[in-house]
Design a protein around this motif. Structure first.
Motif, PDB file in Angstrom:
ATOM      1  N   PHE A 186      -6.760  -8.249  -4.807  1.00 57.81           N
ATOM      2  CA  PHE A 186      -6.841  -6.783  -4.806  1.00 57.81           C
ATOM      3  C   PHE A 186      -6.209  -6.244  -6.070  1.00 57.81           C
ATOM      4  O   PHE A 186      -5.452  -6.937  -6.762  1.00 57.81           O
ATOM      5  N   VAL A 187      -6.566  -4.999  -6.372  1.00 61.13           N
ATOM      6  CA  VAL A 187      -6.080  -4.366  -7.598  1.00 61.13           C
ATOM      7  C   VAL A 187      -5.211  -3.177  -7.237  1.00 61.13           C
ATOM      8  O   VAL A 187      -5.534  -2.422  -6.327  1.00 61.13           O
ATOM      9  N   MET A 188      -4.082  -3.029  -7.955  1.00 61.23           N
ATOM     10  CA  MET A 188      -3.242  -1.839  -7.800  1.00 61.23           C
ATOM     11  C   MET A 188      -3.295  -1.071  -9.117  1.00 61.23           C
ATOM     12  O   MET A 188      -3.450  -1.669 -10.182  1.00 61.23           O
ATOM     13  N   LYS A 206       0.805  -1.222   0.000  1.00 59.16           N
ATOM     14  CA  LYS A 206       0.000   0.000   0.000  1.00 59.16           C
ATOM     15  C   LYS A 206       0.842   1.278   0.000  1.00 59.16           C
ATOM     16  O   LYS A 206       0.523   2.229  -0.706  1.00 59.16           O
ATOM     17  N   GLY A 207       1.918   1.281   0.784  1.00 56.38           N
ATOM     18  CA  GLY A 207       2.725   2.493   0.872  1.00 56.38           C
ATOM     19  C   GLY A 207       3.444   2.833  -0.421  1.00 56.38           C
ATOM     20  O   GLY A 207       3.858   3.973  -0.639  1.00 56.38           O
ATOM     21  N   LEU A 237       8.372  -6.713  -6.038  1.00 58.26           N
ATOM     22  CA  LEU A 237       7.553  -5.626  -6.580  1.00 58.26           C
ATOM     23  C   LEU A 237       8.065  -4.254  -6.129  1.00 58.26           C
ATOM     24  O   LEU A 237       8.129  -3.311  -6.925  1.00 58.26           O
ATOM     25  N   VAL A 238       8.463  -4.156  -4.863  1.00 59.48           N
ATOM     26  CA  VAL A 238       8.956  -2.873  -4.364  1.00 59.48           C
ATOM     27  C   VAL A 238      10.270  -2.506  -5.057  1.00 59.48           C
ATOM     28  O   VAL A 238      10.484  -1.356  -5.465  1.00 59.48           O
ATOM     29  N   ASN A 239      11.152  -3.498  -5.245  1.00 64.08           N
ATOM     30  CA  ASN A 239      12.410  -3.222  -5.940  1.00 64.08           C
ATOM     31  C   ASN A 239      12.177  -2.812  -7.392  1.00 64.08           C
ATOM     32  O   ASN A 239      12.871  -1.940  -7.916  1.00 64.08           O
TER      33      ASN A 239
END
Ligand SMILES: *Cc1c(COP(=O)(O)O)cnc(C)c1O
Length: 470
Positions: A366-368, A351-352, A428-430
């Motif tokens: 969930f969808v981003m 989320k962040g 994903l964050v990287n």
């Protein structure tokens, strides 16, 4: 990689057949082949290596994380496969005398009983071979119901804009016109839009709950009231049942007819083009419209007829029954609870960094939205998805649902561990960080796959599906 036909060497052979002592039977000249059958000629080692190499080039649930939203790519317990391979079930034919097939009939009856219990329905058919086929079958039943009451002016099916693409397609194929209604800002059905759309020409509403953005529509009883008051029926797209088994039942939400995807929720291998199973369940008042088998069993004069040979894909139903019986009622509920927990765990951790367009808890997925990333760094959902392949993970569903731009839809499923999800979050964050510093690297990905970026438009417009022998 070469095709097996390209590896063929004339005269090489791996068949070791004993000489036959049965006299040869001469077929009529007209029945004989004009040219020999074109089969690849290889040694047993070559055949074995060929298929092993092919298997290594696919990504399956046994290779790594497979968070393909709306598809429920969960682990299929091996016991289901074992049961489905027993000769008592595989060496049998639907036209055998009924006295020899009582066990198979019991499998169908038991599975119907359990799935009706899980969904709150009264009867079920296993004929449809997939989800979309189930939708089409159920829509024909809705049409038969209205027609039987002389209410043939009901030509419209209402479909929310978040629906799976098969919903409007099935409605159109069943001869209805489709009325699209927009979603409200919270991703759920817009009640005013529904009230405006529902009327004397409404045959029904097609809804999936939780819907395709992973949200449970808490207004479902009001939705049901609006549609029924207008004289329409409520159809439940149950492909996403993974979130609610043992917790909520479409039958209690007001749905009249449903389809399930046994190959998603009830643990049958899928993704390779089948076989699948999309059973249709209904309330008592619709039972007489269900399809009936070619053998005429349960035949009712009002039946819509047959939609698939015999009983549908029996072995997929058998796997589902094996899954239901091994987990039991409590186990199914725990599976759903963990599917929802896992999705919320990943969503909270992402989320962040990524934009989550809808507030609150999600259900099983969930969808981003990567719209901002695309605008700021020029990196799209497609680029992130391709880069995930280099990390040994299958990408999430992309660009669906259409109401979220640059969408990535993640469904971890209950069969993934916390460690696997943590690793996926880190990847994903990287990738997000890489997108801001070296967008070109992402544009050129994937690097480690057998083929790199494909011409997807070319592949869709001019598919080459057949090998041409020179
Ligand atoms: C997968 C899916 C379908 C279609 O099922 P198939 O078996 O692929 O035909 C329909 N609706 C939803 C919500 C789905 O996720």
């Amino acid at each position: 990689m070469e095709l097996i036909f390209e590896k063929s060497v004339e005269g090489r052979c791996c068949a070791l057949l004993a000489d036959s002592d049965i006299p040869e039977y001469k077929l009529k000249e007209s029945l004989l082949r004009k040219a020999p059958l074109r089969l690849p000629e290889l040694s047993e080692t070559d055949v074995s290596r060929h298929y092993t190499q092919l298997a290594e080039r696919t990504h399956g649930i046994n290779n790594g994380f497979y968070p393909l939203g709306s598809c429920t790519m969960k682990y299929n317990p091996r016991i289901n496969e074992e049961v489905a391979s027993w000769p008592e079930f595989t060496q049998i034919h639907p036209l055998q005398p009924r006295s020899t097939t009582a066990g198979c009939v019991e499998v169908l009856d038991l599975c119907e009983k359990h799935l009706c219990e899980i969904t709150g329905m009264d009867a079920m058919t296993f004929e449809p071979a997939a989800g979309a086929h189930g939708e089409f079958t159920a829509l024909l039943m809705i049409k038969a119901y209205h027609n039987s009451r002389g209410d043939s002016g009901r030509k419209k099916i209402i479909v929310p804009d978040s629906a799976h693409g098969t919903n409007p397609a099935s409605a159109a194929m069943a001869g209805f016109s489709v009325v699209n209604i927009p979603s409200a800002a919270d991703g759920r059905v817009d009640l005013d839009a529904l009230k405006n759309a529902a009327g004397p020409d409404t045959a029904g509403l097609m809804l999936t709950n939780p819907n395709t953005v992973g949200l449970f529509d808490k207004n479902i009883l009001e939705i049901s009231r609006i549609v029924h008051k207008a004289g329409g029926l409520l159809y439940y797209d149950g492909a996403n049942l993974n979130a609610i088994m043992g917790i909520a039942r479409p039958g209690d939400m007001g749905f009249d007819v449903i389809h399930l995807n046994l190959h998603k929720t009830f643990s049958a291998p899928h993704g390779g083009g089948g076989p699948g199973s999309g059973p249709v369940g209904c309330k008592e008042f619709l039972k007489k419209y269900l399809p009936h088998s070619v053998l005429g069993e349960n035949a009712s004069a009002s039946s819509i007829g047959q939609v698939k040979a015999f009983y549908g894909n029996f072995l997929v139903v058998l796997r589902a029954l094996s899954y239901i019986l091994t987990l039991g009622g409590d186990g199914l509920r725990i599976a759903s609870e963990n599917a929802v927990l896992n999705a919320n765990y990943m969503m909270a951790k992402l989320k962040g960094v990524f934009d989550i367009p809808f507030d609150g808890f999600c259900m099983h997925e969930f969808v981003m939205s990567l719209e901002k990333l695309k605008k700021n760094a020029g990196v799209s959902a497609l680029d992130i998805a391709k880069s995930m392949l280099d990390n040994g993970m299958h990408p999430p569903t992309m660009y669906f649902p259409l109401i979220v731009h640059e969408a990535l839809m993640i469904e971890p499923t209950e069969t993934e561990s916390r460690e696997t999800m943590d690793e996926a979050v880190e990847v994903l964050v990287n990738l997000y960080k890489d997108a801001l510093t070296d967008s070109d690297k992402l544009h050129r990905s994937p690097y480690a796959t057998p083929v790199r970026r494909l011409d997807e438009v070319g592949a869709a417009r001019n598919p080459v599906l057949k090998y041409s022998f020179s």
